[in-house]
Design a protein around this motif. Structure first.
Motif, PDB file in Angstrom:
ATOM      1  N   SER A   1       0.820  -1.200   0.000  1.00  0.00           N
ATOM      2  CA  SER A   1       0.000   0.000   0.000  1.00  0.00           C
ATOM      3  C   SER A   1       0.860   1.257   0.000  1.00  0.00           C
ATOM      4  CB  SER A   1      -0.906   0.024   1.226  1.00  0.00           C
ATOM      5  OG  SER A   1      -1.590   1.248   1.301  1.00  0.00           O
TER       6      SER A   1
ATOM      7  N   GLU B   1      -0.420   4.047   1.136  1.00  0.00           N
ATOM      8  CA  GLU B   1      -0.904   4.763   2.301  1.00  0.00           C
ATOM      9  C   GLU B   1      -0.821   3.855   3.518  1.00  0.00           C
ATOM     10  OE1 GLU B   1      -4.523   7.001   1.925  1.00  0.00           O
ATOM     11  OE2 GLU B   1      -4.379   6.906  -0.239  1.00  0.00           O
TER      12      GLU B   1
ATOM     13  N   VAL C   1      -3.931   2.678   5.983  1.00  0.00           N
ATOM     14  CA  VAL C   1      -4.893   1.610   5.693  1.00  0.00           C
ATOM     15  C   VAL C   1      -4.451   0.284   6.291  1.00  0.00           C
ATOM     16  CG1 VAL C   1      -5.744   2.735   3.601  1.00  0.00           C
ATOM     17  CG2 VAL C   1      -3.947   1.008   3.429  1.00  0.00           C
ATOM     18  N   GLN C   2      -3.196   0.181   6.699  1.00  0.00           N
ATOM     19  CA  GLN C   2      -2.661  -1.041   7.288  1.00  0.00           C
ATOM     20  C   GLN C   2      -2.741  -1.042   8.813  1.00  0.00           C
ATOM     21  OE1 GLN C   2       1.311  -1.547   5.764  1.00  0.00           O
ATOM     22  NE2 GLN C   2       0.704  -0.618   3.843  1.00  0.00           N
TER      23      GLN C   2
ATOM     24  N   SER D   1      -4.459  -1.031  12.500  1.00  0.00           N
ATOM     25  CA  SER D   1      -5.687  -1.533  13.119  1.00  0.00           C
ATOM     26  C   SER D   1      -5.588  -1.387  14.641  1.00  0.00           C
ATOM     27  CB  SER D   1      -5.947  -2.983  12.726  1.00  0.00           C
ATOM     28  OG  SER D   1      -4.869  -3.799  13.086  1.00  0.00           O
TER      29      SER D   1
ATOM     30  N   LEU E   1      -9.964   6.802   8.338  1.00  0.00           N
ATOM     31  CA  LEU E   1      -9.396   7.143   7.047  1.00  0.00           C
ATOM     32  C   LEU E   1      -9.867   8.529   6.640  1.00  0.00           C
ATOM     33  CD1 LEU E   1      -9.820   3.746   5.167  1.00  0.00           C
ATOM     34  CD2 LEU E   1      -7.840   4.599   6.436  1.00  0.00           C
TER      35      LEU E   1
ATOM     36  N   ASP F   1     -11.240  11.752   4.539  1.00  0.00           N
ATOM     37  CA  ASP F   1     -12.339  12.035   3.630  1.00  0.00           C
ATOM     38  C   ASP F   1     -12.242  13.503   3.239  1.00  0.00           C
ATOM     39  OD1 ASP F   1     -14.696  12.510   2.277  1.00  0.00           O
ATOM     40  OD2 ASP F   1     -16.001  11.864   3.900  1.00  0.00           O
TER      41      ASP F   1
ATOM     42  N   GLY G   1      -7.223  12.046   7.580  1.00  0.00           N
ATOM     43  CA  GLY G   1      -7.197  10.748   8.238  1.00  0.00           C
ATOM     44  C   GLY G   1      -6.318  10.803   9.474  1.00  0.00           C
TER      45      GLY G   1
ATOM     46  N   ALA H   1      -2.313  11.106   9.397  1.00  0.00           N
ATOM     47  CA  ALA H   1      -1.971  10.046   8.446  1.00  0.00           C
ATOM     48  C   ALA H   1      -0.567  10.210   7.878  1.00  0.00           C
ATOM     49  CB  ALA H   1      -3.000  10.000   7.318  1.00  0.00           C
TER      50      ALA H   1
END
Length: 122
Positions: free
Chosen positions: A7, A9, A12-13, A15, A36, A38, A80, A98
């Motif tokens: 990825s 970004e 997104v990995q 958690s 994430l 927006d 994000g 992010a």
């Protein structure tokens, strides 16, 4: 430490439950939540003369997180963020933008900044 799954970004990995480590290797805490980005998340219209609702009230009316000043919340929602539960309860939770995530592996999120550079929860 390499990003997994190819990825571009790293967010997104990420958690909940993963350990977060700052650029100096200090443990920041544990991931509490991931949001994430927006680009359309926050659109604030200019208030009319008879409107007494401020930006802070507009921001808190629709969302519980992030718990930061409205301008910072708008930026975090657009870009994000990761909310990190502090390692020590007295330190307080923080938000990672992010673009402050350097790398992610199966167990750990490594940041490109120091803990002091993170946004504290209000």
């Amino acid at each position: 430490m390499k990003q997994e799954r190819g990825s571009q970004e790293p967010i997104v990995q990420v958690s909940p439950g993963m350990r977060v480590v700052d650029a100096a290797g200090a443990i920041v805490g544990i991931v509490d939540m991931v949001q994430l980005g927006d680009p359309n998340a926050v659109i604030v219209q200019a208030p009319t003369p008879d409107t007494e609702v401020g930006l802070d009230e507009l921001m808190t009316a629709g969302a519980e997180e992030p718990e930061v000043p409205a301008d910072t919340a708008a930026r975090l929602l657009r870009e994000g963020f990761v909310k990190v539960e502090a390692r020590r309860p007295l330190d307080g939770d923080v938000y990672v933008e992010a673009d402050q995530i350097h790398a992610v592996n199966a167990e750990e999120v490594r940041l490109s900044v120091l803990t002091a550079d993170l946004v504290p929860e209000d």
